[in-house]
Design an enzyme around this catalytic site. Structure first.
Site, PDB file in Angstrom:
ATOM      1  N   SER A 124      -7.969  14.413 -18.284  1.00 35.14           N
ATOM      2  CA  SER A 124      -8.041  15.733 -17.650  1.00 35.14           C
ATOM      3  C   SER A 124      -6.824  16.550 -18.025  1.00 35.14           C
ATOM      4  CB  SER A 124      -8.082  15.533 -16.131  1.00 35.14           C
ATOM      5  OG  SER A 124      -7.776  16.737 -15.474  1.00 35.14           O
ATOM      6  N   TYR A 148      -4.554  11.624  -8.010  1.00 37.46           N
ATOM      7  CA  TYR A 148      -5.640  11.689  -8.996  1.00 37.46           C
ATOM      8  C   TYR A 148      -5.061  11.903 -10.400  1.00 37.46           C
ATOM      9  CZ  TYR A 148      -9.055  13.973 -11.976  1.00 37.46           C
ATOM     10  OH  TYR A 148      -9.812  14.334 -13.061  1.00 37.46           O
ATOM     11  N   LYS A 152      -4.912   9.454 -14.039  1.00 38.19           N
ATOM     12  CA  LYS A 152      -5.318   9.831 -15.404  1.00 38.19           C
ATOM     13  C   LYS A 152      -4.153   9.616 -16.366  1.00 38.19           C
ATOM     14  CE  LYS A 152      -9.548  11.055 -14.611  1.00 38.19           C
ATOM     15  NZ  LYS A 152     -10.665  10.268 -15.148  1.00 38.19           N
TER      16      LYS A 152
END
Ligand code: UFG
Length: 353
Positions: A124, A148, A152
Site C-alpha cells: 500500500s 495497519y 505492510k
C-alpha cells in the site's frame, strides 16, 4: 500450473481473478471469507464463464494451506489476504499483526516447502507515511503511521530478507494508491462491512440513500480547494497491474516495489463533483474536522511500473465514478441479497465454481 490467489473473494482479489481467467491463467482461490463473500466468486464465474477451484482456508492454518499446495500444481502466488482498516488496526493491533504478518510468514513457509518462490504482494502507498515529496516515487523514505501500515511495511522488509537469503525468490511489492470503481458488468465491486471508512463507498451509500450526508474531513489543507488530494485508481486497472507483475516475477528473480497509481491527484470536492456528474445524483455534504492521521496530498509517480512492468492506468475519474455507481445501484445491499445458507453450504462442500 495454477496461480494461487489468497483473498481472491475480496474487492481487488475478485477483479484480479477475472483478469487472470480472461488472460487464460488457471487459478486457485483461498479465502476465509472474513471480509468477503463466496458470492463474489460465483459472479467471477458468471462474468468469465470459466471454472476454478476455491478453498475456504485461513492462512493461519498451515495444514489446510498445505493441502492447497498438495492438491494443485501452484506456480506463483498473488497474496491479497489480510485485514485493511486503518482505524480498526489502532483498536486491535495484535489481531492485525497476526492476521497480516504471521499469516504471510506461514504462507511463505509453505511456498518454500513446495518450491514455489514467485510472489506478488498487496502492499500500500501507506508505507510512505507522510510523503517527503510529491509525486511519490518508489525510492522515497518509508515509514508507517498506524498498525495497519506497519504490517505492510514489515511484510515488505520480511520479503526483502527472504530474497536476501535465497536469490531464487522473485517478489513484486505492489503499492496501491486509492482503488475505486468496479467491473463494468456491475456484478462485482467493493462491499465494505459496516460503516464505510473510505471516500467512494461512503459517497455511493449517500447516493442510494443509505447514509444521510458525506462528512468531508477538513477543508483547510494546503491544496487547491482545501480538501485532501489522493490518487484514485480504477480497480480494473489495478487488477491488470497484477498480471504485469506476475509476468515479471515469472521471468526475473529479485524483490522490487512498484507504485500502482495514475499519477493524478483529485481533491475530495473534485471526486464529489465527478460522482454527481456521473450519477446525476446530488451528494449532500458537510465539512467536519480533519481525520486524525490523514495527510494533505498523496499521489504516485507511476513511471517505474510503466517502464519495468509495461503497465499504465487507462481509466479516468469519470469512468471510476460511473462504474462505482453502477455497482452500488445494482447491488444496494452488496452481495447480501444474493447470499443464502444454501449457497454457503454449496461453497463449503463443492469448493468449485
Ligand atoms: N474522506 C472524507 N470523508 C470520508 C472518507 C474520506 O472526507 O468519509 C477523505 C479523506 O480525508 C481523504 C480522502 O477522502 O482526504 C480519501 O480517504 P480514504 O479513506 O478513501 O483513503 P485514504 O487515502 O485515507 O486511505 C487509503 C486506504 C488505506 C491506505 C491509504 C494510503 O484506505 O488503506 O489509502 O495508501 F493505507
Amino acid at each position: 500450473m495454477a496461480i494461487l490467489i489468497t483473498g481472491g473473494a475480496g474487492y481487488i482479489g475478485s477483479h484480479t481473478c477475472i483478469e487472470l481467467l480472461n488472460a487464460g491463467h488457471e487459478i486457485v482461490v483461498a479465502d476465509n471469507y472474513i471480509n468477503s463473500k463466496p458470492e463474489s466468486l460465483r459472479r467471477v464465474n458468471e462474468i468469465t464463464g470459466k471454472t476454478f477451484k476455491v478453498y475456504r482456508v485461513d492462512l493461519m492454518d498451515e495444514l489446510d494451506l498445505e493441502k492447497v499446495f498438495i492438491e494443485n500444481t501452484i506456480e506463483a502466488v498473488i497474496h491479497f489476504a489480510g485485514l485493511k482498516a486503518v482505524g480498526e488496526s489502532v483498536q486491535i493491533p495484535l489481531i492485525y499483526y497476526e492476521a497480516n504478518i504471521i499469516s504471510t510468514l506461514k504462507l511463505c513457509n509453505v511456498m518454500k516447502k513446495h518450491h514455489v518462490k514467485k510472489l506478488v504482494f498487496s502492499s500500500s502507498a501507506t508505507v510512505y507515511g507522510v510523503p517527503q515529496r510529491i509525486p511519490i516515487s518508489e525510492d522515497s523514505a518509508l515509514s508507517a503511521m498506524n498498525p495497519y501500515g506497519r504490517t505492510k511495511l514489515m511484510i515488505e522488509e520480511i520479503l526483502a530478507d527472504l530474497y536476501g537469503s535465497d536469490h531464487d525468490w522473485s517478489i513484486a511489492l505492489l503499492r496501491y494508491f486509492n482503488p475505486i470503481g468496479a467491473h463494468k458488468s456491475g456484478l462485482i465491486g467493493e462491499e465494505p462491512i459496516g460503516m464505510p471508512n473510505n471516500l467512494m463507498p461512503y459517497i455511493t451509500q449517500v447516493a442510494i440513500g443509505k447514509l444521510k450526508e458525506l462528512n468531508i474531513y477538513g477543508n483547510n489543507y494546503p491544496t487547491k480547494d482545501g480538501t485532501g488530494v489522493r490518487d484514485y485508481i480504477h480497480v480494473v486497472d489495478l487488477a491488470k497491474g497484477h498480471l504485469k507483475a506476475l509476468e515479471k516475477v515469472t521471468k526475473i528473480p529479485g524483490v522490487d516495489a512498484f507504485n500502482l497509481g495514475t499519477g493524478k491527484g483529485y481533491s475530495v470536492l473534485e471526486v464529489v463533483a465527478a460522482f454527481e456528474k456521473a450519477s446525476n445524483v446530488k451528494i449532500p455534504y458537510k465539512i467536519v474536522s480533519p481525520r486524525p492521521g490523514d495527510i494533505a496530498v498523496c499521489y504516485a509517480d507511476p513511471t517505474k511500473a510503466r517502464i519495468d512492468l509495461g503497465w499504465n492506468a487507462e481509466k479516468g475519474i469519470e469512468e471510476m465514478c460511473i462504474d462505482s455507481w453502477i455497482w452500488q445501484s445494482k447491488n444496494p445491499n452488496g452481495y447480501e441479497a444474493a447470499f443464502n445458507e444454501e449457497d454457503s453450504r454449496l461453497v463449503k462442500t463443492a469448493g468449485i465454481f
